[in-house]
Design a protein around this motif. Structure first.
Motif, mmCIF file in Angstrom:
data_model
loop_
_atom_site.group_PDB
_atom_site.id
_atom_site.type_symbol
_atom_site.label_atom_id
_atom_site.label_comp_id
_atom_site.label_asym_id
_atom_site.label_seq_id
_atom_site.Cartn_x
_atom_site.Cartn_y
_atom_site.Cartn_z
ATOM 1 N N THR A 1 -47.952 -71.735 110.446
ATOM 2 C CA THR A 1 -47.122 -70.805 109.678
ATOM 3 C C THR A 1 -48.037 -69.873 108.896
ATOM 4 O O THR A 1 -49.090 -70.309 108.425
ATOM 5 N N ILE A 2 -47.617 -68.634 108.762
ATOM 6 C CA ILE A 2 -48.465 -67.708 107.998
ATOM 7 C C ILE A 2 -48.456 -68.035 106.506
ATOM 8 O O ILE A 2 -49.303 -67.583 105.749
ATOM 9 N N ASP A 3 -47.451 -68.821 106.053
ATOM 10 C CA ASP A 3 -47.221 -68.975 104.612
ATOM 11 C C ASP A 3 -48.267 -69.831 103.879
ATOM 12 O O ASP A 3 -48.381 -69.746 102.656
ATOM 13 N N ARG B 1 -35.331 -71.341 114.789
ATOM 14 C CA ARG B 1 -34.973 -72.247 113.682
ATOM 15 C C ARG B 1 -33.670 -72.880 114.147
ATOM 16 O O ARG B 1 -32.629 -72.235 114.134
ATOM 17 N N ARG C 1 -46.654 -61.211 110.864
ATOM 18 C CA ARG C 1 -46.606 -62.372 111.757
ATOM 19 C C ARG C 1 -47.231 -62.097 113.115
ATOM 20 O O ARG C 1 -47.471 -63.020 113.899
ATOM 21 N N MET D 1 -45.049 -61.433 102.713
ATOM 22 C CA MET D 1 -44.235 -62.618 103.013
ATOM 23 C C MET D 1 -44.793 -63.870 102.338
ATOM 24 O O MET D 1 -45.766 -63.793 101.593
ATOM 25 N N GLY D 2 -44.199 -64.984 102.641
ATOM 26 C CA GLY D 2 -44.677 -66.251 102.087
ATOM 27 C C GLY D 2 -43.549 -67.181 101.690
ATOM 28 O O GLY D 2 -43.789 -68.255 101.167
ATOM 29 N N ARG D 3 -42.330 -66.730 101.900
ATOM 30 C CA ARG D 3 -41.145 -67.509 101.500
ATOM 31 C C ARG D 3 -41.250 -67.864 100.020
ATOM 32 O O ARG D 3 -41.362 -66.963 99.213
ATOM 33 N N GLU E 1 -42.814 -62.265 98.330
ATOM 34 C CA GLU E 1 -41.370 -62.079 98.525
ATOM 35 C C GLU E 1 -40.531 -63.079 97.720
ATOM 36 O O GLU E 1 -39.383 -62.803 97.393
ATOM 37 N N HIS F 1 -42.279 -58.359 108.824
ATOM 38 C CA HIS F 1 -42.672 -59.167 109.983
ATOM 39 C C HIS F 1 -43.959 -58.719 110.671
ATOM 40 O O HIS F 1 -44.477 -59.457 111.512
HETATM 41 O O1 F6P Z 1 -42.228 -68.837 107.372
HETATM 42 C C1 F6P Z 1 -42.739 -67.661 107.882
HETATM 43 C C2 F6P Z 1 -41.925 -66.482 107.396
HETATM 44 O O2 F6P Z 1 -42.487 -65.309 107.955
HETATM 45 C C3 F6P Z 1 -41.790 -66.350 105.881
HETATM 46 O O3 F6P Z 1 -42.925 -65.794 105.286
HETATM 47 C C4 F6P Z 1 -40.558 -65.511 105.771
HETATM 48 O O4 F6P Z 1 -39.910 -65.719 104.527
HETATM 49 C C5 F6P Z 1 -39.715 -66.007 106.901
HETATM 50 O O5 F6P Z 1 -40.598 -66.579 107.856
HETATM 51 C C6 F6P Z 1 -38.885 -64.956 107.584
HETATM 52 O O6 F6P Z 1 -38.092 -65.589 108.525
HETATM 53 P P1 F6P Z 1 -37.281 -64.827 109.663
HETATM 54 O O7 F6P Z 1 -38.256 -64.344 110.681
HETATM 55 O O8 F6P Z 1 -36.361 -65.855 110.199
HETATM 56 O O9 F6P Z 1 -36.595 -63.674 108.979
#
Ligand code: F6P
Length: 320
Positions: free
Chosen positions: A126-128, A72, A253, A170-172, A223, A250
């Protein structure tokens, strides 16, 4: 168009490698050269860029993660970083860019396209499953299967010990993973950010089950809703049930992508190359009703992805 570049950005998702493979092979099939940019936009800014060939993508189709690595990038968020990236566009002779990632990655691509005119195509990885303009993103199907497998294992111990489990996925800010995994895993309640939840309703449901002789329960929490520890504490206080909280994190992922994700990634990767070859300048690939689509990035990013409320209601009915 002679030379294109490719990067993965944001959280990795299973199927990204299959997509990289599809882009590289489709481009080479049509006589294009492909450059791989490492570590997302950071590599774009720092010239971490190398040619890819058929061998670069051998044996990666079923591998999770991304061989290009990802990040990122803060650097690309500011104009100085983007100006450096543009120097690399000139230095490496890049005529088009394919970005596999999430909405933040596409916003970066869009700004770069506006500032420097480089044609860009985004592929939702993206998994979201939170990207507007597509029914499904690469990695979502695998992540849901991973979560369901975990739910199934937790169900065994929940039943044996007569416990209530709060499982955070997860899912932001998006509830798709929770909704799909909760429905497929037979959860009693599913808490998603798109829909307000009520402790009374959740606990009533648990108590109704208890009176019918049901001694264990599964509650899936996205989440983006609330702290799952807090949810667990409140439910335990109100019902007196033995309650445990597990955060899948994680592990959702990683792993081998599902066949559905590999096929989606392959189709989307190939389509992205076609769009650049056809002279498109800022498109976002999607899949709608099983057809691969392309939407203008601005149009796609101005929308919000809505949750499938029919699915949500169905999960409620089936877990009555
Ligand atoms: O966008 C994918 C994701 O796995 C989200 O579900 C989660 O909130 C975020 O990335 C976590 O990010 P990081 O790996 O930077 O902690």
């Amino acid at each position: 168009m002679q030379r294109i570049a490719l990067l993965t950005s944001g959280g990795d998702s299973p199927g990204m490698n299959a997509c990289i493979r599809a882009v590289v092979r489709k481009a080479i099939y049509h006589g294009l050269e492909v450059l791989g940019i490492k570590r997302g936009y950071n590599g774009f800014v720092e010239a971490d860029i190398a040619p890819m060939n058929l061998g670069s993508v051998a044996d990666i189709i079923l591998r999770g993660g991304t061989i290009l690595r990802t990040a990122r990038s803060d650097q690309f968020m500011n104009p100085v970083g983007r100006a450096k990236a543009n120097e690399n566009v000139k230095r490496f002779g890049i005529q088009g860019l394919i970005v596999i990632g999430g909405d933040g990655s596409f916003r970066g691509a869009k700004v770069f396209n506006q500032e420097y005119g480089l044609p860009v195509v985004g592929i939702p990885g993206t998994i979201d499953n939170d990207i507007p303009g597509t029914d499904q993103t690469i990695g979502f199907d695998t992540a849901v299967s991973t979560a369901v497998e975990a739910i199934s294992k937790i169900r065994d111990t929940a039943t044996s010990h007569e416990r209530t489990f709060i499982i955070e996925v997860m899912g932001r800010r998006c509830g798709y993973i929770a909704l799909a995994a909760g429905l497929a895993g037979g959860a009693e309640s599913i808490l998603i950010p798109e829909y307000p939840f009520d402790y009374d309703e959740i606990c009533d449901r648990l108590m109704r089950g208890y009176r019918r002789g049901k001694m264990h329960s599964i509650i899936v929490v996205a989440e983006g809703v609330a702290s799952s520890l807090e949810v667990g504490r409140k439910i335990s206080e109100r019902t007196g049930f033995d309650t445990k909280v597990i955060i899948l994190g994680h592990l959702q992922r990683g792993g081998m992508p599902s066949a559905t994700d590999v096929i989606l990634a392959s189709r989307m990767g190939a389509k992205a190359v076609e769009l650049l070859m056809a002279g498109e300048t800022k498109k976002l690939i999607g899949v709608r009703a099983a057809q691969i689509t392309a939407t203008d990035i601005d149009d796609a990013l101005s929308q919000t992805k809505s949750i499938d409320m029919e699915l949500y209601d169905l999960a409620g009915v089936l877990s009555i």
